[in-house]
Design an enzyme around this catalytic site. Structure first.
Site, PDB file in Angstrom:
ATOM      1  N   TRP A 102       0.883  -1.275  -0.116  1.00  0.00           N
ATOM      2  CA  TRP A 102       0.018  -0.118   0.130  1.00  0.00           C
ATOM      3  C   TRP A 102       0.935   1.123  -0.088  1.00  0.00           C
ATOM      4  CZ3 TRP A 102      -3.962  -1.781  -1.801  1.00  0.00           C
ATOM      5  CH2 TRP A 102      -4.477  -3.139  -1.415  1.00  0.00           C
ATOM      6  N   ASP A 169      -0.701   6.948   6.741  1.00  0.00           N
ATOM      7  CA  ASP A 169      -1.765   5.904   6.289  1.00  0.00           C
ATOM      8  C   ASP A 169      -1.973   4.961   7.574  1.00  0.00           C
ATOM      9  OD1 ASP A 169      -3.536   3.926   5.491  1.00  0.00           O
ATOM     10  OD2 ASP A 169      -2.335   3.573   3.676  1.00  0.00           O
ATOM     11  N   LYS A 193     -11.321  -1.725   8.865  1.00  0.00           N
ATOM     12  CA  LYS A 193     -10.411  -2.393   9.860  1.00  0.00           C
ATOM     13  C   LYS A 193     -10.733  -2.358  11.288  1.00  0.00           C
ATOM     14  CE  LYS A 193      -7.654  -3.173   6.069  1.00  0.00           C
ATOM     15  NZ  LYS A 193      -7.429  -4.278   5.356  1.00  0.00           N
TER      16      LYS A 193
END
Length: 357
Positions: A102, A169, A193
């Site tokens: 990511w 992030d 999440k």
């Protein structure tokens, strides 16, 4: 049979959140309407949005410190391009730490906006560690890092001290551990999440860093526009925001991030102790960089895989397979996963050892 959900996301949420959310689908606030059909401009939903945004800042300890919380659409991947759009000056420079899939995706997006410098990368070691020997140029417009790497199972334990805006992030470990969140100038995280269902992204921004790029930013990508419209520039993901609010309320009632961190550390310690003790398993990443959210491990002998897979599935465990790009196993232990579920997995690993010892 009780299910033990180790899915990396969308993932497990508290049972009470499912119950309250399901009731709201049928009848929200005794209005006779479903949360799925009410207007996002209605008094009832505006109150939801306001409370959710305020509760984010409260839990992160950022109230009254010049931050705004937004619930936006597009997933964390949308923030990969919103960040440089809003922070990277024309002819400026962005800096990134490459610690996984990511992070690499965020770097790729930033490169289309201007000079993008990778200050360090763990790609050559297959992202099994967090780089530490790097420096951040003082003339950078911002520094971007990914706090927790879901696919590879690493987590940043100590963040750099820098004079440039710090962007992070936190998609897979937001609200899971105590940090001085005021050190960050921009935080973003997909909801799926530790907050709610897929469909919403949380963005927390220190307002003073905005409006300095001299770019012509499209309104839908402009953080200042979303702040001005109080997360209502366009129709927000109503159900995802409401479910996130329920999860934030659950977390506050448990004692906040400090309380959940203790539970998360206990879960991780239990599982990693078994991975290290059991002669049939290998931990994948450097010990000091292990994630408390996503534990990755492999079998030393792949001939045991069929038996192990049959055993953990029979025990009611779900979502234990590693990411398709790396294989092995990944136990995602997000906030709502009880330690009892971790014990079930540990017991299965011990039973496997008995079979083949």
């Amino acid at each position: 049979m009780k299910k033990h959900n180790y899915s990396a996301g969308p993932c497990i949420l508290p049972q009470e959140v499912f119950e309250k959310a399901s009731q709201a689908v049928l009848n929200f606030n005794n209005s006779g309407l479903s949360i799925l059909e009410i207007s996002h401009r209605s008094k009832d939903f505006v109150a939801v949005m306001d409370e959710a945004r305020a509760l984010v800042l409260e839990l992160l300890g950022l109230e009254g410190k010049g931050y705004q919380a937004l619930f936006l659409q597009g997933g964390a991947s949308m923030e990969f391009l919103r960040v440089p759009n809003n922070l990277l000056k024309i002819n400026g420079k962005a800096t990134y730490l490459d610690t996984g899939t990511w992070a690499s995706a965020a770097i790729k997006e930033a490169k289309s906006f201007g000079e993008t410098v990778i200050v360090a990368s763990s790609k050559e070691s297959n992202y099994t560690l967090i780089p530490t020997d790097y420096s951040i140029p003082s003339d950078a417009d911002y520094f971007h890092c990914t706090s927790n790497n879901t696919i590879f199972g690493t987590q940043i334990k100590s963040f750099p001290v820098t004079n440039v805006p710090l962007v992070c992030d936190m998609s897979s470990d937001i609200f899971s551990r105590t940090l001085d969140f005021s050190k960050f100038d921009l935080i973003y995280a997909g909801a799926q999440k530790n907050m709610g269902p897929a469909g919403a992204t949380l963005v927390v921004i220190k307002e003073e860093i905005l409006g300095k790029t001299e770019r012509n930013i499209p309104n839908i990508l402009n953080y200042e526009q979303h702040i001005a419209k109080e997360s209502m520039y366009n129709t927000p993901p109503v159900f995802a925001v409401y479910t996130s609010l329920l999860t934030l309320q659950w977390l506050k009632n448990k004692g906040g991030i400090t309380a959940i961190e203790k539970e998360n550390e206990a879960k991780a310690a239990l599982l990693y102790a078994e991975i290290d003790r059991n002669p049939l398993f290998n931990g994948v990443v450097n010990t000091k960089d292990r994630s408390i959210m996503n534990a990755t491990f492999t079998l030393k002998n792949t001939e045991h895989q069929e038996t192990f897979d049959t055993m953990w599935k029979a025990a009611g465990i779900s979502g234990l397979n590693g990411h398709r790009s790396v294989g092995g196993y990944r136990a995602s232990m997000y906030n709502a996963l009880p330690i009892e579920s971790v014990q079930v997995l540990v017991d299965v690993m011990k039973e496997l050892e008995k079979k083949f010892s």
